[in-house]
Scaffold this motif. Structure first.
Motif, PDB file in Angstrom:
ATOM      1  N   LEU A  83       3.965 -73.674  29.842  1.00  0.00           N
ATOM      2  CA  LEU A  83       5.162 -73.491  30.656  1.00  0.00           C
ATOM      3  C   LEU A  83       6.394 -73.736  29.794  1.00  0.00           C
ATOM      4  N   LYS A  84       7.400 -72.917  29.968  1.00  0.00           N
ATOM      5  CA  LYS A  84       8.677 -73.147  29.315  1.00  0.00           C
ATOM      6  C   LYS A  84       9.757 -72.614  30.239  1.00  0.00           C
ATOM      7  N   GLY A  85      10.733 -73.467  30.550  1.00  0.00           N
ATOM      8  CA  GLY A  85      11.789 -73.046  31.455  1.00  0.00           C
ATOM      9  C   GLY A  85      12.900 -74.061  31.548  1.00  0.00           C
ATOM     10  N   THR A  86      13.673 -73.909  32.609  1.00  0.00           N
ATOM     11  CA  THR A  86      14.792 -74.815  32.846  1.00  0.00           C
ATOM     12  C   THR A  86      14.849 -75.190  34.314  1.00  0.00           C
ATOM     13  N   CYS A  87      15.396 -76.348  34.543  1.00  0.00           N
ATOM     14  CA  CYS A  87      15.641 -76.826  35.894  1.00  0.00           C
ATOM     15  C   CYS A  87      17.131 -77.145  36.001  1.00  0.00           C
ATOM     16  N   ALA A  88      17.714 -76.878  37.162  1.00  0.00           N
ATOM     17  CA  ALA A  88      19.130 -77.167  37.392  1.00  0.00           C
ATOM     18  C   ALA A  88      19.256 -78.010  38.650  1.00  0.00           C
ATOM     19  N   SER A  89      20.067 -79.062  38.561  1.00  0.00           N
ATOM     20  CA  SER A  89      20.324 -79.889  39.734  1.00  0.00           C
ATOM     21  C   SER A  89      21.312 -79.168  40.649  1.00  0.00           C
ATOM     22  N   LYS A  90      21.473 -79.692  41.837  1.00  0.00           N
ATOM     23  CA  LYS A  90      22.442 -79.117  42.782  1.00  0.00           C
ATOM     24  C   LYS A  90      23.860 -79.174  42.228  1.00  0.00           C
ATOM     25  N   LYS A  91      24.109 -80.109  41.310  1.00  0.00           N
ATOM     26  CA  LYS A  91      25.436 -80.235  40.704  1.00  0.00           C
ATOM     27  C   LYS A  91      25.537 -79.470  39.384  1.00  0.00           C
ATOM     28  N   GLY A  92      24.481 -78.711  39.019  1.00  0.00           N
ATOM     29  CA  GLY A  92      24.529 -77.876  37.833  1.00  0.00           C
ATOM     30  C   GLY A  92      24.006 -78.493  36.556  1.00  0.00           C
ATOM     31  N   ARG A  93      23.500 -79.732  36.597  1.00  0.00           N
ATOM     32  CA  ARG A  93      22.934 -80.355  35.390  1.00  0.00           C
ATOM     33  C   ARG A  93      21.694 -79.568  34.978  1.00  0.00           C
ATOM     34  N   GLN A  94      21.608 -79.191  33.709  1.00  0.00           N
ATOM     35  CA  GLN A  94      20.498 -78.409  33.183  1.00  0.00           C
ATOM     36  C   GLN A  94      19.486 -79.307  32.469  1.00  0.00           C
ATOM     37  N   VAL A  95      18.218 -79.044  32.692  1.00  0.00           N
ATOM     38  CA  VAL A  95      17.134 -79.756  32.038  1.00  0.00           C
ATOM     39  C   VAL A  95      16.175 -78.708  31.486  1.00  0.00           C
ATOM     40  N   ALA A  96      15.935 -78.736  30.186  1.00  0.00           N
ATOM     41  CA  ALA A  96      14.945 -77.853  29.563  1.00  0.00           C
ATOM     42  C   ALA A  96      13.582 -78.523  29.664  1.00  0.00           C
ATOM     43  N   ILE A  97      12.549 -77.731  29.990  1.00  0.00           N
ATOM     44  CA  ILE A  97      11.206 -78.281  30.117  1.00  0.00           C
ATOM     45  C   ILE A  97      10.224 -77.376  29.394  1.00  0.00           C
ATOM     46  N   GLU A  98       9.344 -78.013  28.629  1.00  0.00           N
ATOM     47  CA  GLU A  98       8.290 -77.301  27.925  1.00  0.00           C
ATOM     48  C   GLU A  98       7.016 -78.097  28.128  1.00  0.00           C
ATOM     49  N   ALA A  99       5.959 -77.430  28.599  1.00  0.00           N
ATOM     50  CA  ALA A  99       4.738 -78.146  28.941  1.00  0.00           C
ATOM     51  C   ALA A  99       3.507 -77.386  28.470  1.00  0.00           C
ATOM     52  N   LYS A 100       2.487 -78.156  28.138  1.00  0.00           N
ATOM     53  CA  LYS A 100       1.186 -77.604  27.780  1.00  0.00           C
ATOM     54  C   LYS A 100       0.140 -78.459  28.472  1.00  0.00           C
ATOM     55  N   GLY A 101      -0.983 -77.825  28.778  1.00  0.00           N
ATOM     56  CA  GLY A 101      -2.031 -78.579  29.429  1.00  0.00           C
ATOM     57  C   GLY A 101      -3.309 -77.796  29.560  1.00  0.00           C
ATOM     58  N   SER A 102      -4.187 -78.332  30.396  1.00  0.00           N
ATOM     59  CA  SER A 102      -5.478 -77.697  30.644  1.00  0.00           C
ATOM     60  C   SER A 102      -5.847 -77.897  32.109  1.00  0.00           C
ATOM     61  N   TYR A 103      -6.780 -77.059  32.579  1.00  0.00           N
ATOM     62  CA  TYR A 103      -7.207 -77.138  33.970  1.00  0.00           C
ATOM     63  C   TYR A 103      -8.632 -76.622  34.101  1.00  0.00           C
ATOM     64  N   SER A 104      -9.256 -77.036  35.176  1.00  0.00           N
ATOM     65  CA  SER A 104     -10.533 -76.506  35.639  1.00  0.00           C
ATOM     66  C   SER A 104     -10.447 -76.568  37.160  1.00  0.00           C
ATOM     67  N   PRO A 105     -11.441 -76.102  37.870  1.00  0.00           N
ATOM     68  CA  PRO A 105     -11.366 -76.213  39.339  1.00  0.00           C
ATOM     69  C   PRO A 105     -11.214 -77.649  39.843  1.00  0.00           C
ATOM     70  N   SER A 106     -11.656 -78.652  39.036  1.00  0.00           N
ATOM     71  CA  SER A 106     -11.614 -80.037  39.506  1.00  0.00           C
ATOM     72  C   SER A 106     -10.830 -80.994  38.612  1.00  0.00           C
ATOM     73  N   THR A 107     -10.149 -80.486  37.582  1.00  0.00           N
ATOM     74  CA  THR A 107      -9.341 -81.345  36.719  1.00  0.00           C
ATOM     75  C   THR A 107      -8.039 -80.647  36.370  1.00  0.00           C
ATOM     76  N   PHE A 108      -7.048 -81.456  36.020  1.00  0.00           N
ATOM     77  CA  PHE A 108      -5.741 -80.914  35.667  1.00  0.00           C
ATOM     78  C   PHE A 108      -5.051 -81.900  34.742  1.00  0.00           C
ATOM     79  N   LYS A 109      -4.531 -81.416  33.622  1.00  0.00           N
ATOM     80  CA  LYS A 109      -3.777 -82.283  32.705  1.00  0.00           C
ATOM     81  C   LYS A 109      -2.584 -81.487  32.210  1.00  0.00           C
ATOM     82  N   LEU A 110      -1.408 -82.101  32.266  1.00  0.00           N
ATOM     83  CA  LEU A 110      -0.184 -81.453  31.822  1.00  0.00           C
ATOM     84  C   LEU A 110       0.681 -82.477  31.103  1.00  0.00           C
ATOM     85  N   VAL A 111       1.202 -82.099  29.927  1.00  0.00           N
ATOM     86  CA  VAL A 111       2.140 -82.924  29.178  1.00  0.00           C
ATOM     87  C   VAL A 111       3.425 -82.122  29.072  1.00  0.00           C
TER      88      VAL A 111
END
Length: 145
Positions: A83-111
């Motif tokens: 995942l790579k993207g941005t988040c913006a608060s209601k007041k316009g503050r920008q946060v960049a986010i970059e995440a990697k992880g793994s998943y299966s039907p019964s497990t999930f890990k994200l950093v």
């Protein structure tokens, strides 16, 4: 203000376990551990029910009531997450986010690594979500009062 930003990012991290596409994780009862390493360090463990409709709802990536997020890069393939993207608060503050992880039907890990500025100073953090499915059936909700 910094406390609000940190609380918002903690909530952002808490949304992560449900972000997988419907075909990637199974609905059911899940145990989720979220770790925050930023201005503060915090670990939170919870058990939550993820319904079939909630799995689909979170296919767009982590977001919460404080931030609206977009992920131009959003890949769930062969058990890997990018995942790579941005988040913006209601007041316009920008946060960049970059995440990697793994998943299966019964497990999930994200950093996820996040970067923003506060009062002109760079501010970053790392959020880790580890989740495992406990079963098909969720406990009955506890009635208040």
């Amino acid at each position: 203000m910094l406390r609000i930003l940190t609380a918002g990012l903690i909530t952002l991290a808490a949304a992560a376990p449900a972000l997988a596409q419907e075909s990637t994780i199974q609905p059911g009862y899940w145990e989720v551990t979220n770790k925050v390493q930023a201005v503060i360090s915090q670990t939170k463990k919870e058990r939550r029910c993820i319904t079939p409709s909630e799995v689909a709802k979170f296919t767009m990536g982590p977001s919460n009531r404080h931030y609206s997020c977009t992920y131009p890069t959003r890949v769930f393939q062969d058990g890997k997450i990018t995942l790579k993207g941005t988040c913006a608060s209601k007041k316009g503050r920008q946060v960049a986010i970059e995440a990697k992880g793994s998943y299966s039907p019964s497990t999930f890990k994200l950093v996820a690594d996040v970067d923003t500025t506060y009062a002109g100073l760079p501010l970053g953090g790392r959020f880790t979500t580890d989740a495992r499915r406990l079963g098909d059936v969720c406990p009955a909700p506890v009635k208040a009062g």
